[in-house]
Design a protein around this motif. Structure first.
Motif, PDB file in Angstrom:
ATOM      1  N   THR A  15       0.823  -1.205   0.000  1.00  0.00           N
ATOM      2  CA  THR A  15       0.000   0.000   0.000  1.00  0.00           C
ATOM      3  C   THR A  15       0.856   1.253   0.000  1.00  0.00           C
ATOM      4  O   THR A  15       0.469   2.268  -0.564  1.00  0.00           O
ATOM      5  N   GLN A  18       1.893   1.967  -3.645  1.00  0.00           N
ATOM      6  CA  GLN A  18       0.789   1.894  -4.593  1.00  0.00           C
ATOM      7  C   GLN A  18       1.132   2.735  -5.814  1.00  0.00           C
ATOM      8  O   GLN A  18       1.579   3.865  -5.701  1.00  0.00           O
ATOM      9  N   ASP A  22      -3.031   1.245  -9.646  1.00  0.00           N
ATOM     10  CA  ASP A  22      -3.920   1.029  -8.503  1.00  0.00           C
ATOM     11  C   ASP A  22      -4.778   2.264  -8.231  1.00  0.00           C
ATOM     12  O   ASP A  22      -5.967   2.160  -7.950  1.00  0.00           O
ATOM     13  N   GLU A  23      -4.154   3.433  -8.317  1.00  0.00           N
ATOM     14  CA  GLU A  23      -4.884   4.666  -8.050  1.00  0.00           C
ATOM     15  C   GLU A  23      -5.943   4.916  -9.120  1.00  0.00           C
ATOM     16  O   GLU A  23      -7.064   5.312  -8.814  1.00  0.00           O
ATOM     17  N   ASN A  25      -7.388   2.621 -10.850  1.00  0.00           N
ATOM     18  CA  ASN A  25      -8.446   1.639 -10.610  1.00  0.00           C
ATOM     19  C   ASN A  25      -9.364   2.081  -9.476  1.00  0.00           C
ATOM     20  O   ASN A  25     -10.567   1.830  -9.519  1.00  0.00           O
ATOM     21  N   GLN A  26      -8.801   2.750  -8.456  1.00  0.00           N
ATOM     22  CA  GLN A  26      -9.637   3.264  -7.367  1.00  0.00           C
ATOM     23  C   GLN A  26     -10.598   4.329  -7.885  1.00  0.00           C
ATOM     24  O   GLN A  26     -11.781   4.335  -7.538  1.00  0.00           O
ATOM     25  N   ALA A  29     -13.269   2.580 -10.085  1.00  0.00           N
ATOM     26  CA  ALA A  29     -14.274   1.860  -9.286  1.00  0.00           C
ATOM     27  C   ALA A  29     -15.200   2.839  -8.561  1.00  0.00           C
ATOM     28  O   ALA A  29     -16.419   2.633  -8.506  1.00  0.00           O
ATOM     29  N   ALA A  30     -14.630   3.917  -8.024  1.00  0.00           N
ATOM     30  CA  ALA A  30     -15.453   4.909  -7.330  1.00  0.00           C
ATOM     31  C   ALA A  30     -16.416   5.589  -8.302  1.00  0.00           C
ATOM     32  O   ALA A  30     -17.591   5.806  -7.983  1.00  0.00           O
ATOM     33  N   TRP A 105      -3.931  11.132  -2.142  1.00  0.00           N
ATOM     34  CA  TRP A 105      -4.959  11.770  -2.939  1.00  0.00           C
ATOM     35  C   TRP A 105      -4.920  13.267  -2.748  1.00  0.00           C
ATOM     36  O   TRP A 105      -4.974  13.775  -1.632  1.00  0.00           O
ATOM     37  N   CYS A 110      -6.502  13.566  -8.458  1.00  0.00           N
ATOM     38  CA  CYS A 110      -7.849  13.056  -8.707  1.00  0.00           C
ATOM     39  C   CYS A 110      -8.375  13.616 -10.024  1.00  0.00           C
ATOM     40  O   CYS A 110      -8.946  12.878 -10.835  1.00  0.00           O
ATOM     41  N   THR A 180     -15.979  12.128  -3.347  1.00  0.00           N
ATOM     42  CA  THR A 180     -15.476  10.779  -3.251  1.00  0.00           C
ATOM     43  C   THR A 180     -14.204  10.655  -2.426  1.00  0.00           C
ATOM     44  O   THR A 180     -14.061   9.729  -1.640  1.00  0.00           O
ATOM     45  N   PHE A 181     -13.278  11.580  -2.604  1.00  0.00           N
ATOM     46  CA  PHE A 181     -11.968  11.475  -1.942  1.00  0.00           C
ATOM     47  C   PHE A 181     -11.690  12.635  -0.982  1.00  0.00           C
ATOM     48  O   PHE A 181     -10.590  12.754  -0.461  1.00  0.00           O
TER      49      PHE A 181
END
Length: 184
Positions: A15, A18, A22-23, A25-26, A29-30, A105, A110, A180-181
């Protein structure tokens, strides 16, 4: 106990390091989880009706089809397109062509992630796969009237509506990142 400690140490290392895939994908997904909610789909209908339909040959037909079908389309299409890592791989985030820069983040990263996903909506491959997917059993195949009308609708509107979604994402990116973040 030693194995458990090693497992937690490895998880911490993973983590902490990362990467951009990965970021991305986050974010993907969000975004997927958010844009399949009824309120978001209703907003998409309104924005696509006002921003995309007027530019088409038959704006009334576009608006009618959005009102009648977009709720069902969005509920199957968005999970299809935004199931990680599809969007991030297709936009070169996961294949090493983009240098890892994100470690936490921020508003800037973002917004960069949403800009990457905007590009995904505009790709010819995304549009073609989306049309093929919707013409299959997930949408047209489930319709009570299994006719060419559904296939024609999908073929006629998707090449304009998907890039239109990219524009909506761009216009709403800051709000998405804030909600979201908790950045921006």
């Amino acid at each position: 106990m030693f194995k458990l400690s090693v497992s937690f140490a490895l998880f911490g290392l993973i983590t902490a390091t990362q990467g951009p895939c990965d970021e991305c994908n986050q974010v993907s997904a969000a975004l997927r989880d958010r844009i399949v909610q009824d309120g978001s789909i209703k907003m998409q209908i309104g924005l696509l009706s006002s921003r995309v339909c007027p530019s088409l040959d038959d704006p009334d037909f576009c608006q009618e089809m959005l009102n009648e079908h977009w709720l069902d389309i969005a509920r199957v299409l968005h999970p299809f397109n935004f199931s990680p890592p599809k969007a991030c791989e297709r936009t070169n985030v996961c294949n090493g062509l983009i240098t890892p820069i994100v470690r936490e983040w921020t508003c800037e990263n973002c917004l960069a992630g949403t800009a990457t996903l905007q590009k995904f909506f505009k790709l010819d491959q995304t549009i073609a796969e989306s049309i093929s997917f919707l013409k299959g059993e997930s949408f047209c195949g489930k319709r009570e009237k299994k006719t060419d009308d559904c296939n024609g609708l999908v073929e006629k509107l998707m090449p304009s509506l998907l890039p239109g979604l990219a524009g909506i994402l761009g216009a709403r990116a800051q709000g998405f990142c804030t909600d979201t973040f908790s950045v921006c």
